[in-house]
Design a protein around this motif. Structure first.
Motif, PDB file in Angstrom:
ATOM      1  N   VAL A  71       0.827  -1.209   0.000  1.00  0.00           N
ATOM      2  CA  VAL A  71       0.000   0.000   0.000  1.00  0.00           C
ATOM      3  C   VAL A  71       0.862   1.260   0.000  1.00  0.00           C
ATOM      4  N   ASN A  72       2.074   1.163   0.496  1.00  0.00           N
ATOM      5  CA  ASN A  72       2.940   2.336   0.561  1.00  0.00           C
ATOM      6  C   ASN A  72       3.325   2.877  -0.809  1.00  0.00           C
ATOM      7  N   PHE A  73       3.354   2.021  -1.815  1.00  0.00           N
ATOM      8  CA  PHE A  73       3.661   2.494  -3.165  1.00  0.00           C
ATOM      9  C   PHE A  73       2.545   3.404  -3.673  1.00  0.00           C
ATOM     10  N   LYS A  74       1.316   3.069  -3.356  1.00  0.00           N
ATOM     11  CA  LYS A  74       0.184   3.910  -3.741  1.00  0.00           C
ATOM     12  C   LYS A  74       0.226   5.239  -3.002  1.00  0.00           C
ATOM     13  N   LEU A  75       0.562   5.192  -1.727  1.00  0.00           N
ATOM     14  CA  LEU A  75       0.648   6.421  -0.941  1.00  0.00           C
ATOM     15  C   LEU A  75       1.744   7.340  -1.487  1.00  0.00           C
ATOM     16  N   LEU A  76       2.896   6.764  -1.789  1.00  0.00           N
ATOM     17  CA  LEU A  76       3.987   7.566  -2.336  1.00  0.00           C
ATOM     18  C   LEU A  76       3.622   8.105  -3.719  1.00  0.00           C
ATOM     19  N   SER A  77       2.955   7.299  -4.515  1.00  0.00           N
ATOM     20  CA  SER A  77       2.524   7.772  -5.840  1.00  0.00           C
ATOM     21  C   SER A  77       1.658   9.010  -5.714  1.00  0.00           C
ATOM     22  N   HIS A  78       0.748   8.986  -4.761  1.00  0.00           N
ATOM     23  CA  HIS A  78      -0.119  10.144  -4.535  1.00  0.00           C
ATOM     24  C   HIS A  78       0.710  11.372  -4.152  1.00  0.00           C
ATOM     25  N   CYS A  79       1.680  11.183  -3.300  1.00  0.00           N
ATOM     26  CA  CYS A  79       2.524  12.303  -2.873  1.00  0.00           C
ATOM     27  C   CYS A  79       3.359  12.841  -4.029  1.00  0.00           C
ATOM     28  N   ILE A  80       3.823  11.967  -4.888  1.00  0.00           N
ATOM     29  CA  ILE A  80       4.571  12.406  -6.073  1.00  0.00           C
ATOM     30  C   ILE A  80       3.654  13.211  -6.993  1.00  0.00           C
ATOM     31  N   LEU A  81       2.441  12.716  -7.205  1.00  0.00           N
ATOM     32  CA  LEU A  81       1.477  13.464  -8.022  1.00  0.00           C
ATOM     33  C   LEU A  81       1.259  14.864  -7.461  1.00  0.00           C
ATOM     34  N   CYS A  82       1.072  14.966  -6.164  1.00  0.00           N
ATOM     35  CA  CYS A  82       0.855  16.274  -5.525  1.00  0.00           C
ATOM     36  C   CYS A  82       2.061  17.188  -5.715  1.00  0.00           C
ATOM     37  N   SER A  83       3.248  16.652  -5.542  1.00  0.00           N
ATOM     38  CA  SER A  83       4.462  17.464  -5.680  1.00  0.00           C
ATOM     39  C   SER A  83       4.641  17.958  -7.111  1.00  0.00           C
ATOM     40  N   VAL A  84       4.417  17.091  -8.064  1.00  0.00           N
ATOM     41  CA  VAL A  84       4.568  17.476  -9.474  1.00  0.00           C
ATOM     42  C   VAL A  84       3.488  18.488  -9.864  1.00  0.00           C
ATOM     43  N   ALA A  85       2.263  18.235  -9.445  1.00  0.00           N
ATOM     44  CA  ALA A  85       1.166  19.159  -9.762  1.00  0.00           C
ATOM     45  C   ALA A  85       1.412  20.537  -9.151  1.00  0.00           C
ATOM     46  N   ALA A  86       1.942  20.568  -7.945  1.00  0.00           N
ATOM     47  CA  ALA A  86       2.207  21.847  -7.281  1.00  0.00           C
ATOM     48  C   ALA A  86       3.301  22.644  -7.988  1.00  0.00           C
ATOM     49  N   ARG A  87       4.273  21.946  -8.542  1.00  0.00           N
ATOM     50  CA  ARG A  87       5.377  22.629  -9.228  1.00  0.00           C
ATOM     51  C   ARG A  87       5.012  23.075 -10.637  1.00  0.00           C
ATOM     52  N   TYR A  88       4.125  22.336 -11.287  1.00  0.00           N
ATOM     53  CA  TYR A  88       3.797  22.620 -12.685  1.00  0.00           C
ATOM     54  C   TYR A  88       2.287  22.738 -12.878  1.00  0.00           C
ATOM     55  N   PRO A  89       1.645  23.667 -12.169  1.00  0.00           N
ATOM     56  CA  PRO A  89       0.174  23.725 -12.220  1.00  0.00           C
ATOM     57  C   PRO A  89      -0.391  24.015 -13.604  1.00  0.00           C
ATOM     58  N   ASN A  90       0.303  24.787 -14.412  1.00  0.00           N
ATOM     59  CA  ASN A  90      -0.211  25.105 -15.743  1.00  0.00           C
ATOM     60  C   ASN A  90      -0.092  23.935 -16.704  1.00  0.00           C
ATOM     61  N   ASP A  91       0.883  23.075 -16.462  1.00  0.00           N
ATOM     62  CA  ASP A  91       1.105  21.920 -17.336  1.00  0.00           C
ATOM     63  C   ASP A  91       0.351  20.679 -16.870  1.00  0.00           C
ATOM     64  N   PHE A  92      -0.023  20.661 -15.596  1.00  0.00           N
ATOM     65  CA  PHE A  92      -0.632  19.464 -15.016  1.00  0.00           C
ATOM     66  C   PHE A  92      -2.151  19.521 -15.182  1.00  0.00           C
TER      67      PHE A  92
END
Length: 142
Positions: A97-118
């Protein structure tokens, strides 16, 4: 989980930006993981988990570099991450389950850095891509 050509393009386009900030996005993702899901800290008793520590930056970079390998081998993620799958299943024994949790956190980090592209389409492609990585990393558990 097969990605369409459009999804592959969305993943690789954003990855080109992420690749320039691997350490920063990696550490931010781990910090999000530990803050949101403190139970995941149990796998890192030997790490200094303070914000921006050398160990967090190093492991964050490893995680993002593995994702980079998956991007480079987008048509053979299973082959690209086979050794990592074995390591996490047989040696580290990480709860899947931790892989899913980390995936979510990666999505959040990428979306926060590139909001116009995401865009919603890019978000869906990245979610599917990271779910594919999670699936590969957990298939040795079965």
């Amino acid at each position: 989980m097969t990605l369409t050509q459009a999804e592959k393009a969305a993943v690789t386009t954003i990855w080109a930006k992420v690749a320039t900030q691997i350490e920063a996005i990696g550490v931010e993702s781990l910090e999000r993981l530990f803050a949101s899901y403190p139970q995941t800290k149990t796998y890192f008793p030997h790490f200094d988990l303070s914000q921006g520590s050398v160990q967090l930056r190093g492991h964050g970079s490893k995680v993002l570099n593995a994702i980079g390998e998956a991007v480079k081998n987008i048509d053979d993620i299973r082959g690209a991450l086979a050794k990592l799958s074995e390591l996490h299943a047989y040696i580290l024994r990480v709860d899947p389950v931790n892989f899913k949790l980390l995936s979510h956190c990666i999505l959040c980090s990428v979306a926060a850095r590139y909001p116009n592209d995401f865009t919603p389409e890019v978000h869906a492609a990245w979610d599917k891509f990271l779910a594919g990585i999670s699936s590969v990393l957990t298939e040795k558990y079965r």
